[in-house]
Design a protein around this motif. Structure first.
Motif, short mmCIF file in Angstrom:
data_model
loop_
_atom_site.label_atom_id
_atom_site.label_comp_id
_atom_site.label_asym_id
_atom_site.label_seq_id
_atom_site.Cartn_x
_atom_site.Cartn_y
_atom_site.Cartn_z
N LEU A 58 2.18 9.37 1.48
CA LEU A 58 3.36 10.15 1.91
C LEU A 58 4.63 9.33 1.71
O LEU A 58 5.64 9.84 1.19
N HIS A 59 4.58 8.07 2.11
CA HIS A 59 5.78 7.24 2.01
C HIS A 59 6.06 6.82 0.57
O HIS A 59 7.22 6.80 0.13
N ALA A 60 5.01 6.49 -0.18
CA ALA A 60 5.20 6.12 -1.59
C ALA A 60 5.87 7.26 -2.35
O ALA A 60 6.80 7.04 -3.13
N ASP A 61 5.40 8.48 -2.12
CA ASP A 61 6.00 9.63 -2.79
C ASP A 61 7.45 9.83 -2.37
O ASP A 61 8.32 10.12 -3.21
N ALA A 62 7.73 9.64 -1.09
CA ALA A 62 9.10 9.84 -0.59
C ALA A 62 10.07 8.79 -1.13
O ALA A 62 11.16 9.13 -1.59
N ILE A 63 9.67 7.52 -1.09
CA ILE A 63 10.60 6.48 -1.56
C ILE A 63 10.78 6.56 -3.07
O ILE A 63 11.87 6.29 -3.58
N ALA A 64 9.74 6.98 -3.79
CA ALA A 64 9.88 7.14 -5.24
C ALA A 64 10.81 8.33 -5.55
O ALA A 64 11.68 8.24 -6.42
N LEU A 66 13.16 9.58 -3.69
CA LEU A 66 14.53 9.27 -3.27
C LEU A 66 15.08 8.01 -3.93
O LEU A 66 16.27 7.72 -3.81
N ARG A 67 14.19 7.23 -4.56
CA ARG A 67 14.57 5.94 -5.16
C ARG A 67 15.24 5.03 -4.14
O ARG A 67 16.25 4.40 -4.41
N ARG A 68 14.62 4.96 -2.96
CA ARG A 68 15.14 4.13 -1.86
C ARG A 68 13.99 3.32 -1.28
O ARG A 68 13.05 3.88 -0.75
N LEU A 69 14.08 2.02 -1.38
CA LEU A 69 13.05 1.15 -0.84
C LEU A 69 13.39 0.84 0.61
O LEU A 69 14.05 -0.16 0.92
N GLU A 70 12.97 1.73 1.50
CA GLU A 70 13.26 1.59 2.92
C GLU A 70 12.03 2.01 3.72
O GLU A 70 11.32 2.94 3.33
N HIS A 71 11.81 1.35 4.86
CA HIS A 71 10.69 1.72 5.72
C HIS A 71 10.97 3.01 6.47
O HIS A 71 10.06 3.80 6.71
N ASP A 72 12.21 3.22 6.84
CA ASP A 72 12.61 4.42 7.57
C ASP A 72 13.49 5.28 6.68
O ASP A 72 14.47 4.77 6.11
N LEU A 73 13.16 6.57 6.59
CA LEU A 73 13.92 7.49 5.75
C LEU A 73 14.40 8.67 6.60
O LEU A 73 13.76 9.73 6.62
N PRO A 79 9.99 10.38 8.79
CA PRO A 79 10.95 9.29 8.57
C PRO A 79 10.45 7.89 8.93
O PRO A 79 10.87 6.93 8.31
N LYS A 80 9.55 7.76 9.88
CA LYS A 80 9.08 6.44 10.34
C LYS A 80 7.56 6.33 10.17
O LYS A 80 6.87 7.35 10.11
N LEU A 81 7.08 5.11 10.14
CA LEU A 81 5.64 4.88 10.02
C LEU A 81 4.88 5.64 11.10
O LEU A 81 3.87 6.28 10.81
N LYS A 82 5.35 5.61 12.33
CA LYS A 82 4.65 6.31 13.41
C LYS A 82 4.58 7.81 13.15
O LYS A 82 3.60 8.45 13.50
#
Length: 153
Positions: A58-64, A66-73, A79-82
């Motif tokens: 889920l996060h890999a797809d989102a950061i790719a 958005l092209r944003r290397l962030e833990h929280d989006l 938006p967060k790991l939790k």
């Protein structure tokens, strides 16, 4: 957590595996390399967990996307790991996440994490028992890696 530095080299020209197959192969390689590092450090090996893999993906797809290397989006569905862990139904006691982009191979990504104090700490933390890996590419083909570490409740 520290962000991994991107490797600027890009190896092009080789025929690529289909995206889903490449995701699986890359995730398997990251897990194998992570456990090799843990074995060298005398730390118990991590077990793959499909729910953690879904959270990482889920996060890999989102950061790719958005092209944003962030833990929280902020502004994204998870938006967060939790939030990602809750979305996949994983009950956890402790969790962490490593992210990186631009590395052309799983070996380069894991080596990058091992050179970063914060990422290395997550990778070798003996409290974690399970892991999941996500891999995605942005529209320009740049690779993004996510590894989630956790100890279940």
């Amino acid at each position: 957590m520290l962000r991994a530095l991107a490797c600027l080299a890009w190896l092009g020209g080789a025929a690529a595996a289909p995206p889903l197959q490449q995701e699986k192969e890359t995730a398997a390689a990251v897990l194998r390399l992570t456990n090799a590092e843990r074995a060298r450090a005398g730390v118990p090996l991590l077990e793959p967990n499909p729910n953690l893999a879904r959270a990482a993906q889920l996060h890999a797809d989102a950061i790719a996307r958005l092209r944003r290397l962030e833990h929280d989006l902020p502004g994204t569905p998870y938006p967060k790991l939790k939030d990602r862990l809750k979305a996949v139904g994983y009950e956890w006691d402790r969790a962490a996440e490593n992210i990186s982009f631009g590395y052309t191979t799983a070996a380069a990504a894991v080596a990058g994490w091992m050179r970063s104090a914060g990422h290395r700490k997550n990778l070798l933390d003996k409290a974690y028992r399970e892991t999941g890996v996500g891999f995605s590419r942005d529209s320009a083909g740049k690779p993004y890696y996510v590894q989630v570490f956790a100890r279940p409740e």
